[in-house]
Design a protein around this motif. Sequence first.
Motif, short mmCIF file in Angstrom:
data_model
loop_
_atom_site.label_atom_id
_atom_site.label_comp_id
_atom_site.label_asym_id
_atom_site.label_seq_id
_atom_site.Cartn_x
_atom_site.Cartn_y
_atom_site.Cartn_z
N MET A 34 0.83 -1.21 0.00
CA MET A 34 0.00 0.00 0.00
C MET A 34 0.86 1.26 0.00
N ILE A 35 1.94 1.25 0.76
CA ILE A 35 2.84 2.40 0.81
C ILE A 35 3.48 2.62 -0.57
N ILE A 36 3.91 1.53 -1.21
CA ILE A 36 4.51 1.64 -2.54
C ILE A 36 3.47 2.12 -3.56
N ALA A 37 2.27 1.57 -3.50
CA ALA A 37 1.21 1.96 -4.44
C ALA A 37 0.84 3.43 -4.31
N THR A 38 0.73 3.92 -3.07
CA THR A 38 0.39 5.34 -2.91
C THR A 38 1.54 6.23 -3.37
N GLY A 39 2.77 5.76 -3.22
CA GLY A 39 3.90 6.53 -3.72
C GLY A 39 3.90 6.63 -5.23
N ILE A 40 3.62 5.51 -5.91
CA ILE A 40 3.58 5.51 -7.37
C ILE A 40 2.40 6.35 -7.88
N SER A 86 6.77 10.77 1.43
CA SER A 86 7.10 10.26 2.76
C SER A 86 6.17 9.09 3.09
N PRO A 87 6.71 8.02 3.65
CA PRO A 87 5.86 6.87 3.95
C PRO A 87 4.92 7.14 5.12
N LEU A 90 -1.20 9.06 7.03
CA LEU A 90 -1.68 10.43 7.27
C LEU A 90 -1.11 11.40 6.25
N THR A 91 0.19 11.29 5.99
CA THR A 91 0.80 12.17 5.00
C THR A 91 0.29 11.86 3.60
N ASP A 92 0.03 10.58 3.31
CA ASP A 92 -0.54 10.23 2.01
C ASP A 92 -1.93 10.81 1.84
N LEU A 93 -2.75 10.71 2.86
CA LEU A 93 -4.10 11.27 2.79
C LEU A 93 -4.05 12.78 2.57
#
Length: 128
Positions: A34-40, A86-87, A90-93
Amino acid sequence: MKYLLPFLIIIPACEIGILLFSGKTIGIIPTILMIIATGIAGAWLAKKQGMEAIRKVQREISFGNIPGDAIIDGLCVLVGGLLLLSPGFLTDLTGFVLLIPATRKFVKPLLQKWISRLIDQNRFTIIR
């Protein structure tokens, strides 16, 4: 300085807690994926929205207008892209809220009000 403390201590601590909870709840591999997918997805969206912001600035300048709204868009895209790098959930949202135009329209008036307040307090100078 008072705004720097939450960004350097409190938010990363919350992110670690959420990542640990997520790893325990859904597993380590799905959490990492999930972290990798949100980064991409975030990198792709930041590039797309960033290019759109640059085009808006160029369009406004070509018509002889001050590109204030387009610059706010560009600032939101920049900060949103950095947050997505940043992984953490909260920061992704927050990054996605700043990158997606439909949600960014709710954040832009707050930013404009904040910048206007800084200008009124002579903490921000505009050079013409």
